[in-house]
Design a protein around this motif. Sequence first.
Motif, short mmCIF file in Angstrom:
data_model
loop_
_atom_site.label_atom_id
_atom_site.label_comp_id
_atom_site.label_asym_id
_atom_site.label_seq_id
_atom_site.Cartn_x
_atom_site.Cartn_y
_atom_site.Cartn_z
N GLY A 83 0.81 -1.22 0.00
CA GLY A 83 0.00 0.00 0.00
C GLY A 83 0.85 1.27 0.00
O GLY A 83 0.47 2.27 -0.61
N GLU A 84 1.99 1.23 0.67
CA GLU A 84 2.89 2.38 0.68
C GLU A 84 3.52 2.59 -0.70
O GLU A 84 3.77 3.72 -1.11
N ILE A 85 3.77 1.50 -1.41
CA ILE A 85 4.28 1.62 -2.78
C ILE A 85 3.22 2.31 -3.64
O ILE A 85 3.54 3.21 -4.42
N CYS A 86 1.97 1.91 -3.47
CA CYS A 86 0.87 2.54 -4.22
C CYS A 86 0.81 4.04 -3.91
O CYS A 86 0.67 4.86 -4.83
N ASP A 87 0.90 4.40 -2.63
CA ASP A 87 0.87 5.81 -2.24
C ASP A 87 1.97 6.60 -2.95
O ASP A 87 1.73 7.70 -3.44
N ALA A 88 3.17 6.02 -3.01
CA ALA A 88 4.30 6.70 -3.67
C ALA A 88 4.05 6.87 -5.16
O ALA A 88 4.32 7.93 -5.74
N LEU A 89 3.49 5.83 -5.81
CA LEU A 89 3.24 5.91 -7.25
C LEU A 89 2.12 6.89 -7.57
O LEU A 89 2.16 7.55 -8.62
N LEU A 90 1.15 7.02 -6.69
CA LEU A 90 0.06 7.97 -6.93
C LEU A 90 0.57 9.41 -6.93
O LEU A 90 -0.04 10.28 -7.56
N LEU A 91 1.69 9.66 -6.26
CA LEU A 91 2.30 10.98 -6.30
C LEU A 91 3.05 11.23 -7.60
O LEU A 91 3.26 12.37 -8.00
N LEU A 92 3.45 10.14 -8.27
CA LEU A 92 4.24 10.25 -9.50
C LEU A 92 3.42 10.19 -10.78
O LEU A 92 3.81 10.76 -11.79
N TYR A 93 2.30 9.45 -10.75
CA TYR A 93 1.55 9.19 -11.96
C TYR A 93 0.10 9.61 -11.83
O TYR A 93 -0.50 9.49 -10.76
N ALA A 94 -0.48 10.05 -12.93
CA ALA A 94 -1.90 10.45 -12.98
C ALA A 94 -2.74 9.22 -13.29
O ALA A 94 -3.03 8.91 -14.44
N VAL A 95 -3.11 8.49 -12.25
CA VAL A 95 -3.89 7.27 -12.39
C VAL A 95 -4.77 7.16 -11.15
O VAL A 95 -4.43 7.67 -10.09
N ASP A 96 -5.93 6.51 -11.30
CA ASP A 96 -6.80 6.40 -10.13
C ASP A 96 -6.28 5.31 -9.19
O ASP A 96 -5.56 4.40 -9.59
N ARG A 97 -6.66 5.42 -7.92
CA ARG A 97 -6.15 4.53 -6.87
C ARG A 97 -6.45 3.05 -7.18
O ARG A 97 -5.58 2.20 -7.03
N GLY A 98 -7.65 2.75 -7.62
CA GLY A 98 -8.00 1.35 -7.89
C GLY A 98 -7.12 0.72 -8.95
O GLY A 98 -6.66 -0.41 -8.80
#
Length: 121
Positions: A83-98
């Motif tokens: 989940g922390e990896i997802c959080d980091a990627l959401l800061l880098l890429y324009a993509v929805d959380r799901g």
Amino acid sequence: MQDTGGEADIFWHRRLRRTRPGFAVTAVSPLSLHTRVVQAPGVLAAPGEDELLLIREALNDCFALQGSGVAIWEAAARPVCVGEICDALLLLYAVDRGACESQVLSTVEALLDQGLFACVP
């Protein structure tokens, strides 16, 4: 991971040959956002042109990560929850959380299956 109409793209592929029969899967079941992973020991990483090459020296296997696969690899330099990896990627890429969570879980599972990541308590 790029914004491609809601779908996240993770480029990950096996470079030399397929998994040997009987290769042990190291993932805990089931893999979740709370699973803690880390880069497996004995894996060498070398930057290539538009990719990161991962080499398991003991088995002479070579893999390549591209795009957000590189960010996933780098995030697991220390033990980290998926989940922390997802959080980091959401800061880098324009993509929805799901979409991000789905793709990260898929990539982490593949890295675990190939012995490139390990689960930690």
